[in-house]
Write an enzyme that holds these catalytic residues in place. Structure first.
Site, PDB file in Angstrom:
ATOM      1  CG  ASN A   9      -5.808 -20.645 -10.576  1.00 45.10           C
ATOM      2  OD1 ASN A   9      -6.179 -21.461  -9.358  1.00 45.10           O
ATOM      3  ND2 ASN A   9      -7.215 -19.030  -9.982  1.00 45.10           N
ATOM      4  CE  LYS A  11      -8.696 -19.438 -13.329  1.00 43.74           C
ATOM      5  NZ  LYS A  11      -9.294 -18.520 -13.647  1.00 43.74           N
ATOM      6  CG  HIS A  95     -10.385 -17.715  -7.681  1.00 39.95           C
ATOM      7  ND1 HIS A  95     -10.924 -17.566  -8.355  1.00 39.95           N
ATOM      8  CD2 HIS A  95      -9.223 -17.750  -8.117  1.00 39.95           C
ATOM      9  CE1 HIS A  95     -10.474 -17.339  -9.849  1.00 39.95           C
ATOM     10  NE2 HIS A  95      -9.506 -17.205  -9.277  1.00 39.95           N
ATOM     11  CD  GLU A  97     -12.314 -19.290 -12.039  1.00 39.61           C
ATOM     12  OE1 GLU A  97     -11.572 -20.416 -11.530  1.00 39.61           O
ATOM     13  OE2 GLU A  97     -11.756 -18.178 -12.950  1.00 39.61           O
ATOM     14  CD  GLU A 167      -7.200 -13.671  -8.491  1.00 43.14           C
ATOM     15  OE1 GLU A 167      -6.420 -13.552  -9.794  1.00 43.14           O
ATOM     16  OE2 GLU A 167      -8.141 -14.125  -8.198  1.00 43.14           O
ATOM     17  N   GLY A 173     -10.135 -14.047 -16.704  1.00 47.05           N
ATOM     18  CA  GLY A 173     -10.271 -15.361 -17.815  1.00 47.05           C
ATOM     19  C   GLY A 173     -10.953 -14.165 -18.860  1.00 47.05           C
ATOM     20  CB  SER A 213      -6.792 -10.995 -18.138  1.00 46.89           C
ATOM     21  OG  SER A 213      -7.731 -11.129 -18.423  1.00 46.89           O
TER      22      SER A 213
HETATM   23  C1  PEP Z   1      -6.829 -16.328 -11.845  1.00 42.39           C
HETATM   24  O1  PEP Z   1      -7.381 -17.562 -11.689  1.00 42.39           O
HETATM   25  O2  PEP Z   1      -7.271 -15.787 -10.348  1.00 42.39           O
HETATM   26  C2  PEP Z   1      -6.693 -15.438 -13.206  1.00 42.39           C
HETATM   27  C3  PEP Z   1      -6.467 -14.016 -12.112  1.00 42.39           C
HETATM   28  O3  PEP Z   1      -6.826 -15.396 -14.186  1.00 42.39           O
HETATM   29  P1  PEP Z   1      -6.384 -15.776 -15.931  1.00 42.39           P
HETATM   30  O4  PEP Z   1      -5.367 -14.585 -15.440  1.00 42.39           O
HETATM   31  O5  PEP Z   1      -6.655 -16.231 -16.449  1.00 42.39           O
HETATM   32  O6  PEP Z   1      -7.962 -13.934 -15.538  1.00 42.39           O
END
Ligand code: PEP
Length: 252
Positions: A9, A11, A95, A97, A167, A173, A213
């Protein structure tokens, strides 16, 4: 039985030129690693550049979001027909976000999921609890509700391609990850709710990814366990070497 899938992803990062350069470099690194399906999710403005860059067949492309309608007066939105026309096979739905900054709700997730399945786009439905919910012992309730509402009115015979991504919002993040045991427990719960909402057979064949992460150093322990069928990767997917290393490590 469930082939692992590792997704990137990106973003709101990468111009079309940067995205195409990633694909060129990344393809060389993973061309011979076929144990997992790979999906790249560039921003909408880089989709054409990524789709147009030659790459191995097991690297597919998806949109980070879509509207559930085919067309209309919805400034800034992208429709399932548009994603298909540009060459996307997958779409991210819900997601955290999008939920946090763009008013995505379980109800719009449900509309988008129905639309994606109707248009033969493979949906990755993202769910996860906030830190305060986990600390208040509400994780199971939150996840079950998110899955149940997402699947409301879904015909099980249309749901074979569907994928979920667990998630935990507190892990996205932040550098914090769920432990493998915590993630496994959440994935089992999600699979149980899919069985209750649809059928046990659909639940058994649905891939559930972990996201939050994931990095090359923890991919081997987090990506592919009994109930974890791959990963959705944000930050560590922006660099071709780091994302390729995650793919390689996920082989176990
Ligand atoms: C994501 O954006 O779905 C995500 C898991 O980000 P990160 O790996 O940076 O935590």
């Amino acid at each position: 039985m469930r082939k692992p899938l590792i997704a990137a992803n990106w973003k709101m990062y990468k111009t079309p030129a940067e995205a195409a350069a990633f694909v060129q470099a990344f393809d060389l690194l993973v061309a011979h690693h076929h144990h997992a399906d790979i999906v790249l999710f560039p921003s909408a403005s880089s989709l054409a550049a990524v789709v147009g860059t030659p790459r191995s067949k097991h690297i597919q492309i998806g949109g980070q979001d879509m509207h559930w309608l085919n067309e209309g007066a919805y400034t800034g939105a992208t429709s399932p027909l548009m994603l298909k026309a540009i060459g996307c096979t997958h779409v991210l739905i819900g997601h955290s976000e999008r939920r946090q900054y763009f008013n995505e709700t379980d109800t719009t997730v449900n509309l988008k999921l129905k639309s994606a399945l109707a248009h033969d786009l493979i949906p990755i439905v993202c769910i996860g609890e906030h830190l305060n919910e986990r600390e208040s012992d509400l994780t199971a309730k939150v996840l079950e509700l998110q899955v149940a509402v997402a699947l409301e009115g879904i015909d099980p015979t249309t749901a074979h391609s569907m994928i979920f991504a667990y998630e935990p919002v507190w892990a996205i993040g932040t550098g914090r990850t769920a432990t493998p045991a915590t993630a496994e427990q959440a994935h089992k719960l999600i699979r149980g709710q899919i069985a209750a909402s649809l059928t046990p057979a659909i639940a058994a064949s649905t891939r559930i990814l972990y996201g939050g992460s994931v990095r090359p150093e923890n991919a081997a322990t987090l990506c592919c366990l009994e109930d974890i069928d791959g990963a959705l990767v944000g930050g560590a997917s922006l660099d071709p070497n780091s994302f390729a290393e995650i793919i390689i490590q996920s082989k176990g």
